[in-house]
Design an enzyme around this catalytic site. Structure first.
Site, short mmCIF file in Angstrom:
data_model
loop_
_atom_site.label_atom_id
_atom_site.label_comp_id
_atom_site.label_asym_id
_atom_site.label_seq_id
_atom_site.Cartn_x
_atom_site.Cartn_y
_atom_site.Cartn_z
N TYR A 114 0.74 -1.32 0.22
CA TYR A 114 -0.37 0.08 -0.30
C TYR A 114 0.51 1.49 0.30
CZ TYR A 114 -4.16 2.55 1.71
OH TYR A 114 -5.28 3.21 1.52
N LYS A 169 -20.33 -19.65 -11.97
CA LYS A 169 -18.96 -19.63 -13.39
C LYS A 169 -18.19 -19.16 -12.62
CE LYS A 169 -22.59 -20.20 -17.14
NZ LYS A 169 -21.74 -21.07 -18.28
C1 LIG Z 1 -24.56 -23.04 -18.92
C2 LIG Z 1 -25.31 -22.61 -19.53
O1 LIG Z 1 -24.17 -21.63 -19.52
C3 LIG Z 1 -26.48 -21.86 -19.31
O2 LIG Z 1 -26.89 -22.54 -18.84
O3 LIG Z 1 -27.25 -20.78 -19.71
MG LIG Z 2 -25.18 -19.22 -19.66
#
Ligand SMILES: CC(=O)C(=O)O
Ligand SMILES: [Mg+2]
Ligand SMILES: NC(=O)C1=CN([C@@H]2O[C@H](COP(=O)(O)OP(=O)(O)OC[C@H]3O[C@@H](n4cnc5c(N)ncnc54)[C@H](O)[C@@H]3O)[C@@H](O)[C@H]2O)C=CC1
Length: 473
Positions: A114, A169
């Site tokens: 920092y 994700k």
């Molecule tokens: C797997 C995916 O990205 C969906 O079903 O939208």
């Molecule tokens: Mg998707």
């Protein structure tokens, strides 16, 4: 497995049991008769004449949860303290966190990470902006961005409700490819606002993974960002899905004994995924793709309210066939569904050519359940984790971004996508290939390794790699 096939849930029922004994055989029988399977019983506390136990039960659906809890409450001496859904428990507080790479142990460390020392690093990047790749998280970080408008098959559920998918994700990016991904859900569905916002936040990231943005806005958003940003922009529902569907088709055709240039493919759901799947299949040599959406078969010459469909009809369906989904499937070799749950039935599949291939990829509910057609189809695949042959973009996006980040690709090109499909398909060698084994498991570590290798080679060959990793020099 029975309940998983039916899309079941796993719940934990906390019980307070008076006296010192409970007849577990009786309870297990009753639960089973009401559509549940007890998979574990854990003792939480025993004392003062009562015991507290957690009973984990797989159930078919929410109705079964209610009947089971009501029936248990009627057993003398047992009280249901609460019922919790294991999936919700796993989501408490979200699924990811930020962890520092170094610990700050003293003032000296503090002044390096920092102020004041960090200022020297900032100056270095100001002098040479490319140093952001070596001195910040940029080189290993991807933004997973949604506006919540086409989340799985759930539709426009909004930005807050989209977060669990985007967090998921991000987990997959990290676990499978070591990529740090950040979930960002934008509180707007306005195309210009989305483009501007993503451009404004792009400096922190090495890539942009667009997710679950509805058609047709997703096409313009991606195209504009690809043109205006110097980092890869990849709409996962279009290209990730298309890459994996083509990979699956390469291997499914071997089972069905057909050549890609000879098959008729029906794509149902001409949205983000359907358009991209069609495009990759046409580049790969398929000659006849028939698109079907809510209006039935899309035919050149018709004008559809969605201009994407009008354009789509102009380069597909060369024999100008018309009618319903069932009409389209008459004599077709392959069905690819990226539309909605339960819109295909056994009769439709019976009308297809011998050895039909069915990819029912809608989430969370496929167009048809594998059990309904397993005996009449050469291959059945879905997008789900609880069936064999999972054709899901998770097989693609971690590895393709690993490759793009490692070679600092300017973009993810068509050649890189085709290379990605071939890489995924090649993991299934002849000895592994089977009706239930057309694509590798997401847990197969060779998927990301092979994808990375083939995609980096394609990026270098296509001139979009800004950095050549050591092993390719
Ligand atoms: C797997 C995916 O990205 C969906 O079903 O939208
Ligand atoms: Mg998707
Ligand atoms: N397995 C996988 O990896 C993936 C699966 N999907 C699934 O595919 C589906 C579509 O996703 P996107 O293309 O992102 O959505 P989208 O909203 O862009 O497109 C969906 C299309 O399906 C059409 N459709 C919906 N119901 C229909 C019906 N009854 N008959 C004919 N057409 C119908 C819509 O009109 C629209 O054109 C979703 O269920 C999603 O979960 C999407 C991406 C990846």
């Amino acid at each position: 497995m029975r309940h998983q096939e039916l899309g079941g849930k796993s719940i934990i029922i906390r019980l307070e049991i008076g006296g010192d004994r409970m007849n577990f055989g009786l309870v297990a029988n009753m639960v089973s008769n009401l559509g549940g399977d007890i998979i574990a019983i854990d003792t939480i506390h025993i004392g003062n004449g009562i015991s507290i136990r957690d009973m984990t039960v797989n159930v078919v659906d929410a109705t079964a949860i209610r009947s089971i809890t009501e029936a248990i409450e009627k057993i003398p001496g047992i009280r249901v303290v609460n019922t919790s859904d294991r999936t919700f428990l796993l989501h408490l507080g979200g699924k990811i966190e930020v962890t520092p790479k170094v610990t700050i142990q003293n003032r000296d460390d503090l002044s390096r990470v920092y102020t004041p020392d960090v200022a020297r690093v900032c100056e270095a990047i100001r002098e040479d902006p490319d140093k952001a790749f070596s001195l910040t998280i940029k080189r290993n970080t991807v933004a997973v961005i949604s506006d919540g408008s086409a989340v799985l098959g759930l539709g426009n559920i909004g930005s807050r409700a989209a977060m669990p998918v985007m967090e998921g994700k991000a987990m997959l990016f990290k676990q499978f490819a070591g990529v740090d991904a950040f979930p960002i859900c934008l509180d707007t569905t306005d195309t210009e606002e989305i483009i501007r916002t993503i451009k404004l936040i792009a400096p922190a990231f090495g890539g942009i993974n667009l997710e679950d943005i509805s058609s047709p806005r997703c096409f313009e958003i991606e195209e504009r960002l690809r043109a205006e940003l110097d980092i890869p922009v990849f709409h996962d529902d279009q290209h990730g899905t298309a890459v994996v569907a083509y990979a699956g088709l390469i291997n499914a055709l071997k089972i069905a004994g057909k050549a890609i240039t000879d098959v008729t493919v029906v794509v149902c759901g001409i949205g983000a995924a359907g358009v991209a799947i069609t495009n990759i299949l046409l580049s790969a040599g398929v000659k006849e793709v028939i698109g079907v959406d809510r209006e039935g078969i899309l035919v050149e010459g018709e004008t559809y309210s969605n201009p994407v469909k009008t354009k789509y009809a102009s380069y597909t369906n060369p024999l100008k066939r018309s009618g319903t989904l069932r009409d389209a499937l008459q004599g077709a070799d392959v069905f690819i569904g990226v539309s909605g749950g339960k819109l295909l039935n056994r009769q439709d599949v019976l009308g297809m050519a011998p050895n039909p291939i069915v990819f029912a990829m809608a989430n969370p509910e496929p167009e048809i359940l594998p059990a309904d057609i397993d005996d009449i189809a050469a291959v059945v695949a879905t997008g789900r984790s609880d069936y064999p042959n999972q054709i899901n973009n998770v097989l693609c996006f971690p590895g393709i971004f690993r490759a793009a980040l490692d070679c600092r690709a300017l973009a993810i090109t068509e050649e890189m996508k085709l290379a990605a499909s071939e890489a995924i398909a090649s993991v299934i060698t002849e000895d592994k290939l089977g009706k239930y084994d057309i694509v590798p498991s997401v847990f197969d570590q060779s998927v990301v390794e092979r994808l990375r290798d083939r995609v980096i080679r394609a990026a270098i060959a296509g001139g979009v790699a800004r950095r050549i990793p050591k092993e390719y020099r």
